[in-house]
Enzyme design. Structure first.
Site, PDB file in Angstrom:
ATOM      1  N   TYR A 140     -35.451 -86.648  89.267  1.00  0.00           N
ATOM      2  CA  TYR A 140     -36.808 -86.747  88.316  1.00  0.00           C
ATOM      3  C   TYR A 140     -36.803 -86.023  87.082  1.00  0.00           C
ATOM      4  O   TYR A 140     -36.817 -86.022  86.165  1.00  0.00           O
ATOM      5  CB  TYR A 140     -38.101 -86.284  89.210  1.00  0.00           C
ATOM      6  N   LYS A 152     -37.646 -86.810  83.318  1.00  0.00           N
ATOM      7  CA  LYS A 152     -38.362 -86.782  82.346  1.00  0.00           C
ATOM      8  C   LYS A 152     -37.989 -85.838  80.873  1.00  0.00           C
ATOM      9  O   LYS A 152     -38.284 -85.967  80.300  1.00  0.00           O
ATOM     10  CB  LYS A 152     -39.102 -86.056  83.261  1.00  0.00           C
TER      11      LYS A 152
END
Length: 296
Positions: free
Chosen positions: A171, A175
């Site tokens: 993640y 991001k």
């Protein structure tokens, strides 16, 4: 309807729940026609249902607004293309794209599988790139046809993408990639009248309620800034990242050149190391990743 987004057409991905739902409702309340995209997947990306998107559309219409549901997978070329086509075919234009879709598969790095990595990077990073690509192609064509856009793109990064987050390597990497994509898109698309920014939101949603139970903000606290960034009023604001939590908005400052040194001749490993230590002694340490143990 009236409002700062009156007569604008806005696409919001991942708009069936959480932040995306709040954004869609807020845009509609400010007069926008909204394309509500959601695959209806579970927290880990499994399954699909058109119910979440349809429910948000019903909420908007019940309040007197305009909305249409889109249930395609925006991490595929076909799904992203049909998303933009839905806006153009339904409302005849596209003014704002909010990329928000995503899910989590948290693991420590030693337990993180290739599938966990690929799935999360796919939905977050590829899911930003493909809708952006198709929207940008439309705005470029409009500009070349003598119809310059006043278009806006808002991406969704995270504090994990800015600082890192223990147990969220996939993640965090995705991001962080969204931040770089935002900077590139802002530089490339400005000539077509497109402003591109990103938010790093912190709010209580089904994605955060397990690992970040202490969050005080709600999705509805984030949406006002997103709506402004998606409006004509944000002209000239581009290539920026804003952290938003509760009532606080922070402009994030990216990498900047700090202390440096230059050698009159090629460095040796020893001299390069000694210089690096000298430079580091005058440089503030980085903020720690979320979930890390502070260094004693």
């Amino acid at each position: 309807m009236t409002g700062i987004c009156a007569n604008r057409v806005v696409v919001v991905t991942g708009a069936g729940r959480g932040l995306g739902r709040a954004h869609a409702l807020a845009f509609a309340a400010e007069g926008a026609a909204v394309v509500v995209n959601d695959l209806g997947a579970a927290l880990d990306g499994a399954g699909a249902s058109d119910a979440p998107a349809r429910e948000v559309v019903a909420e908007i219409e019940a309040a007197g607004g305009r909305a249409v549901a889109h249930g395609g997978d925006i991490a595929t070329a076909e799904g992203a293309s049909s998303l933009i086509a839905t806006a153009l075919e339904t409302y005849g234009r596209l003014d704002t794209l909010v990329n928000n879709a995503g899910f989590l598969r948290d693991r420590m790095l030693v337990n993180l599988t290739e599938d966990d990595w690929d799935a999360v990077v796919r939905v977050h990073l590829r899911g930003h790139f493909l809708p952006l690509k198709h929207a940008a192609a439309h705005w470029r064509a409009e500009t070349r046809a003598g119809r310059p856009a006043a278009a806006r793109v808002i991406g969704t990064t995270s504090g994990a993408g800015l600082l890192g987050s223990v147990g969220q390597g996939n993640y965090s990497a995705a991001k962080a990639g969204i931040v770089a994509l935002t900077l590139v898109a802002a530089a490339e698309l400005g000539r077509y009248g497109v402003g591109v920014n990103a938010i790093a939101p912190a709010a209580r949603t089904r994605m955060t309620e397990g690992g970040f139970a202490g969050l005080r903000g709600l999705p509805e606290d984030v949406s006002p800034l997103v709506v402004w960034l998606g409006s004509g009023g944000s002209e000239g604001v581009t290539g920026r990242v804003f952290e938003v939590e509760g009532g606080r908005v922070t402009v994030m400052e990216g990498w900047r050149r700090g202390a440096s040194a230059e050698a009159p001749a090629r460095w040796t490993p020893e001299s390069a190391g000694a210089t690096a230590r000298t430079l580091l002694s005058t440089t503030p340490p980085p903020l720690p990743p979320y979930g890390s143990t502070p260094t004693p």
